[in-house]
Write a protein that holds these residues in place. Structure first.
Motif, PDB file in Angstrom:
ATOM      1  N   TRP A 183       0.824  -1.212   0.000  1.00  0.00           N
ATOM      2  CA  TRP A 183       0.000   0.000   0.000  1.00  0.00           C
ATOM      3  C   TRP A 183       0.858   1.260   0.000  1.00  0.00           C
ATOM      4  CZ3 TRP A 183      -4.612   1.340  -1.284  1.00  0.00           C
ATOM      5  CH2 TRP A 183      -5.113   2.594  -0.896  1.00  0.00           C
ATOM      6  N   VAL A 184       2.003   1.206   0.660  1.00  0.00           N
ATOM      7  CA  VAL A 184       2.906   2.365   0.684  1.00  0.00           C
ATOM      8  C   VAL A 184       3.273   2.794  -0.726  1.00  0.00           C
ATOM      9  CG1 VAL A 184       5.207   3.145   1.367  1.00  0.00           C
ATOM     10  CG2 VAL A 184       3.818   1.825   2.968  1.00  0.00           C
ATOM     11  N   THR A 185       3.413   1.827  -1.618  1.00  0.00           N
ATOM     12  CA  THR A 185       3.798   2.121  -2.992  1.00  0.00           C
ATOM     13  C   THR A 185       2.630   2.644  -3.824  1.00  0.00           C
ATOM     14  OG1 THR A 185       5.517   0.418  -2.952  1.00  0.00           O
ATOM     15  CG2 THR A 185       4.743   1.138  -5.128  1.00  0.00           C
ATOM     16  N   TRP A 186       1.460   2.051  -3.679  1.00  0.00           N
ATOM     17  CA  TRP A 186       0.357   2.326  -4.606  1.00  0.00           C
ATOM     18  C   TRP A 186      -0.764   3.183  -4.029  1.00  0.00           C
ATOM     19  CZ3 TRP A 186       1.746   1.253  -9.304  1.00  0.00           C
ATOM     20  CH2 TRP A 186       2.691   0.240  -9.524  1.00  0.00           C
ATOM     21  N   GLY A 187      -0.835   3.307  -2.729  1.00  0.00           N
ATOM     22  CA  GLY A 187      -1.953   4.018  -2.129  1.00  0.00           C
ATOM     23  C   GLY A 187      -1.858   5.527  -2.272  1.00  0.00           C
ATOM     24  N   ARG A 188      -2.985   6.154  -2.602  1.00  0.00           N
ATOM     25  CA  ARG A 188      -3.104   7.617  -2.672  1.00  0.00           C
ATOM     26  C   ARG A 188      -4.480   8.025  -2.147  1.00  0.00           C
ATOM     27  NH1 ARG A 188      -1.101   8.511  -8.919  1.00  0.00           N
ATOM     28  NH2 ARG A 188       0.915   7.445  -8.734  1.00  0.00           N
ATOM     29  N   ASP A 189      -4.604   9.281  -1.792  1.00  0.00           N
ATOM     30  CA  ASP A 189      -5.881   9.807  -1.308  1.00  0.00           C
ATOM     31  C   ASP A 189      -6.746  10.201  -2.501  1.00  0.00           C
ATOM     32  OD1 ASP A 189      -7.961  10.904   0.134  1.00  0.00           O
ATOM     33  OD2 ASP A 189      -6.899  12.779   0.575  1.00  0.00           O
ATOM     34  N   ALA A 190      -7.353   9.214  -3.135  1.00  0.00           N
ATOM     35  CA  ALA A 190      -8.130   9.465  -4.348  1.00  0.00           C
ATOM     36  C   ALA A 190      -9.454  10.153  -4.061  1.00  0.00           C
ATOM     37  CB  ALA A 190      -8.387   8.149  -5.090  1.00  0.00           C
ATOM     38  N   ASP A 191     -10.032   9.906  -2.897  1.00  0.00           N
ATOM     39  CA  ASP A 191     -11.350  10.472  -2.606  1.00  0.00           C
ATOM     40  C   ASP A 191     -11.285  11.821  -1.906  1.00  0.00           C
ATOM     41  OD1 ASP A 191     -10.557   9.761  -0.058  1.00  0.00           O
ATOM     42  OD2 ASP A 191     -12.025   8.150   0.165  1.00  0.00           O
ATOM     43  N   GLY A 192     -10.068  12.314  -1.672  1.00  0.00           N
ATOM     44  CA  GLY A 192      -9.905  13.656  -1.131  1.00  0.00           C
ATOM     45  C   GLY A 192     -10.346  13.854   0.297  1.00  0.00           C
ATOM     46  N   ASN A 193     -10.366  12.784   1.097  1.00  0.00           N
ATOM     47  CA  ASN A 193     -10.803  12.940   2.489  1.00  0.00           C
ATOM     48  C   ASN A 193      -9.650  13.190   3.448  1.00  0.00           C
ATOM     49  OD1 ASN A 193      -9.564  10.453   2.717  1.00  0.00           O
ATOM     50  ND2 ASN A 193     -11.346   9.374   3.534  1.00  0.00           N
ATOM     51  N   GLY A 194      -8.451  13.400   2.891  1.00  0.00           N
ATOM     52  CA  GLY A 194      -7.301  13.719   3.715  1.00  0.00           C
ATOM     53  C   GLY A 194      -6.481  12.538   4.183  1.00  0.00           C
ATOM     54  N   GLU A 195      -6.867  11.333   3.772  1.00  0.00           N
ATOM     55  CA  GLU A 195      -6.141  10.126   4.194  1.00  0.00           C
ATOM     56  C   GLU A 195      -6.121   9.107   3.069  1.00  0.00           C
ATOM     57  OE1 GLU A 195      -6.400   6.611   7.621  1.00  0.00           O
ATOM     58  OE2 GLU A 195      -8.081   7.975   7.276  1.00  0.00           O
ATOM     59  N   ALA A 196      -4.966   8.541   2.807  1.00  0.00           N
ATOM     60  CA  ALA A 196      -4.855   7.439   1.851  1.00  0.00           C
ATOM     61  C   ALA A 196      -5.032   6.139   2.625  1.00  0.00           C
ATOM     62  CB  ALA A 196      -3.501   7.453   1.149  1.00  0.00           C
ATOM     63  N   SER A 197      -6.157   5.470   2.411  1.00  0.00           N
ATOM     64  CA  SER A 197      -6.476   4.293   3.211  1.00  0.00           C
ATOM     65  C   SER A 197      -6.948   3.141   2.335  1.00  0.00           C
ATOM     66  CB  SER A 197      -7.587   4.633   4.214  1.00  0.00           C
ATOM     67  OG  SER A 197      -8.073   3.457   4.846  1.00  0.00           O
ATOM     68  N   PRO A 198      -6.430   1.923   2.574  1.00  0.00           N
ATOM     69  CA  PRO A 198      -6.903   0.759   1.809  1.00  0.00           C
ATOM     70  C   PRO A 198      -8.342   0.402   2.134  1.00  0.00           C
ATOM     71  CG  PRO A 198      -5.482   0.044   3.606  1.00  0.00           C
ATOM     72  CD  PRO A 198      -5.403   1.546   3.567  1.00  0.00           C
ATOM     73  N   TRP A 199      -8.917   1.044   3.166  1.00  0.00           N
ATOM     74  CA  TRP A 199     -10.312   0.784   3.544  1.00  0.00           C
ATOM     75  C   TRP A 199     -11.277   1.712   2.814  1.00  0.00           C
ATOM     76  CZ3 TRP A 199     -10.779  -3.623   5.867  1.00  0.00           C
ATOM     77  CH2 TRP A 199      -9.703  -4.112   6.618  1.00  0.00           C
ATOM     78  N   ASP A 200     -10.790   2.809   2.262  1.00  0.00           N
ATOM     79  CA  ASP A 200     -11.636   3.716   1.488  1.00  0.00           C
ATOM     80  C   ASP A 200     -11.810   3.148   0.084  1.00  0.00           C
ATOM     81  OD1 ASP A 200     -11.748   5.408   3.629  1.00  0.00           O
ATOM     82  OD2 ASP A 200     -10.239   6.801   2.862  1.00  0.00           O
ATOM     83  N   ILE A 201     -13.037   3.051  -0.382  1.00  0.00           N
ATOM     84  CA  ILE A 201     -13.303   2.417  -1.668  1.00  0.00           C
ATOM     85  C   ILE A 201     -12.542   3.110  -2.795  1.00  0.00           C
ATOM     86  CG2 ILE A 201     -15.082   1.948  -3.404  1.00  0.00           C
ATOM     87  CD1 ILE A 201     -17.036   1.540  -1.064  1.00  0.00           C
ATOM     88  N   GLY A 202     -12.631   4.433  -2.847  1.00  0.00           N
ATOM     89  CA  GLY A 202     -11.954   5.147  -3.923  1.00  0.00           C
ATOM     90  C   GLY A 202     -10.455   4.973  -3.902  1.00  0.00           C
ATOM     91  N   ASP A 203      -9.876   5.083  -2.718  1.00  0.00           N
ATOM     92  CA  ASP A 203      -8.423   4.915  -2.594  1.00  0.00           C
ATOM     93  C   ASP A 203      -8.012   3.509  -3.009  1.00  0.00           C
ATOM     94  OD1 ASP A 203      -8.699   7.418  -1.504  1.00  0.00           O
ATOM     95  OD2 ASP A 203      -7.977   6.880   0.491  1.00  0.00           O
ATOM     96  N   ALA A 204      -8.769   2.501  -2.541  1.00  0.00           N
ATOM     97  CA  ALA A 204      -8.413   1.108  -2.805  1.00  0.00           C
ATOM     98  C   ALA A 204      -8.536   0.757  -4.281  1.00  0.00           C
ATOM     99  CB  ALA A 204      -9.293   0.179  -1.969  1.00  0.00           C
ATOM    100  N   VAL A 205      -9.638   1.148  -4.905  1.00  0.00           N
ATOM    101  CA  VAL A 205      -9.880   0.751  -6.289  1.00  0.00           C
ATOM    102  C   VAL A 205      -8.922   1.455  -7.246  1.00  0.00           C
ATOM    103  CG1 VAL A 205     -11.557   0.737  -8.168  1.00  0.00           C
ATOM    104  CG2 VAL A 205     -12.278   0.150  -5.851  1.00  0.00           C
TER     105      VAL A 205
END
Length: 354
Positions: A106-128
């Motif tokens: 996740w450190v490599t690929w995760g980003r805050d795609a949904d703009g909620n201030g956190e890059a999280s593998p639990w957020d649908i937008g961030d994960a997908v």
């Protein structure tokens, strides 16, 4: 997904029975949320509404033709059955979220795609979107590897077991590897693709800026409406202005990733034709090329107004056969509708050709 940093670690992690293996056993579970969703066009069906726009966004961001919305959807189903809670979407190996990312990956690929201030593998937008970026990279790697077979299979194997395992076997690892987990993972995802392949929203023929813009917009079918959202790069969260963007008394736009009517048009024609952002300005930029209603062609822009060019409030794209493709309003999604009922008939102002 159980990809860890380093091929050796990936092989060790694959020995542990993960959530993905359990998902493969119940691949046809009729109780899954995916069964509740319907085909919204754009080549995708059978996914929960909250996943749909993110899958389409992740697909659109990848130039590799092997990437499709259905491939991402089938992979998500195998990984987590679209589950998002920590109790349901945490594997025994430690993979997290609907796309099953290991923390190190996740450190490599995760980003805050949904703009909620956190890059999280639990957020649908961030994960997908992270899933899409990783799969896109793996597809490129698979096609340049020189290994035989379907590059989608190679990429999926790399996602599941780490690219090092693919290199070790110069292809998809056999059933003897990790008790057949990776082999079955690849087989099941590709076998289930038809389940998620919706018919395209439109059959669009011809070439040129109009048909090309219509194709680009149609690929976003099912994406939510978000007042002020959307850009030439794709869907974004919007905002509320005191009047617009609200749903059931709360500001929906600020938490909805999508397009409004004019940003969809701008996105569709960009970058070949760089239209302004708002509907009235788009009319002003194209009004010298007015089109009568009986001469409409796919890709033409249609406008609705409260009386004058300064009062234009909506724009849609002509889709042929008397239909328009547009983002109607808050609470709706990008969809195909008859021109005669898309907006109040008395407000129709005219059409132009960009």
């Amino acid at each position: 997904m159980k990809v860890l940093v380093g091929a050796a670690i990936a092989v060790i992690a694959a020995i542990v029975l993960p959530l993905t293996a359990l998902a493969a056993v119940v691949l046809l579970d009729g109780d899954a949320k995916a069964a509740d969703a319907t085909d919204g066009g754009g080549g995708l069906q059978g996914v929960p509404a909250e996943f749909r726009s993110w899958i389409l966004q992740a697909d659109a961001a990848c130039p590799e033709p092997e990437m499709t919305p259905a491939l991402l959807a089938s992979q998500l189903w195998a990984e987590s059955q679209f589950k998002t809670t920590r109790s349901e979407a945490t594997s025994e190996a430690g993979a997290q979220g609907p796309a099953q990312f290991m923390p190190g990956t996740w450190v490599t690929w995760g980003r805050d795609a949904d703009g909620n201030g956190e890059a999280s593998p639990w957020d649908i937008g961030d994960a997908v979107t992270a899933q899409g970026r990783m799969m896109c990279s793996l597809l490129k790697q698979a096609k340049s590897s020189g290994y035989g077979g379907d590059p989608r299979a190679l990429a999926l194997a790399g996602y599941n077991a780490g690219w090092g395992a693919v290199e070790d076997y110069r292809g998809v690892p056999p059933r003897s590897f990790a008790r057949g987990e990776t082999y079955d993972y690849v087989h099941d995802i590709l076998a289930e693709l038809p389940r998620f392949q919706g018919s395209g929203l439109l059959e669009i023929s011809g070439s040129g800026s109009g048909p090309d813009a219509l194709r680009r917009a149609a690929a976003r079918a099912g994406t939510p409406y978000s007042w002020g959202g959307g850009s030439p790069s794709g869907p974004t969260t919007g905002f509320c202005d005191g009047t617009n963007g609200y749903l059931n008394g709360s500001c929906s736009a600020s938490s909805t990733v999508g397009f409004d009517c004019s940003s969809l048009v701008q996105y569709a024609y960009w970058p070949s034709i760089q239209l302004p952002r708002v509907a009235a300005a788009q009319y002003g930029a194209t009004s010298s090329r007015a089109v009568s209603r009986d001469a409409l062609k796919p890709g033409d822009l249609l406008f609705w107004s409260h009386g004058s060019s300064d009062s234009i409030y909506h724009v849609a794209i002509y889709a042929g056969d008397g239909n328009v493709l547009h983002a109607p309003r808050t609470g709706r999604v990008i969809e195909l509708q008859p021109l005669t009922s898309a907006m109040p008939a008395g407000d129709y102002f005219g059409a132009t050709r960009p």
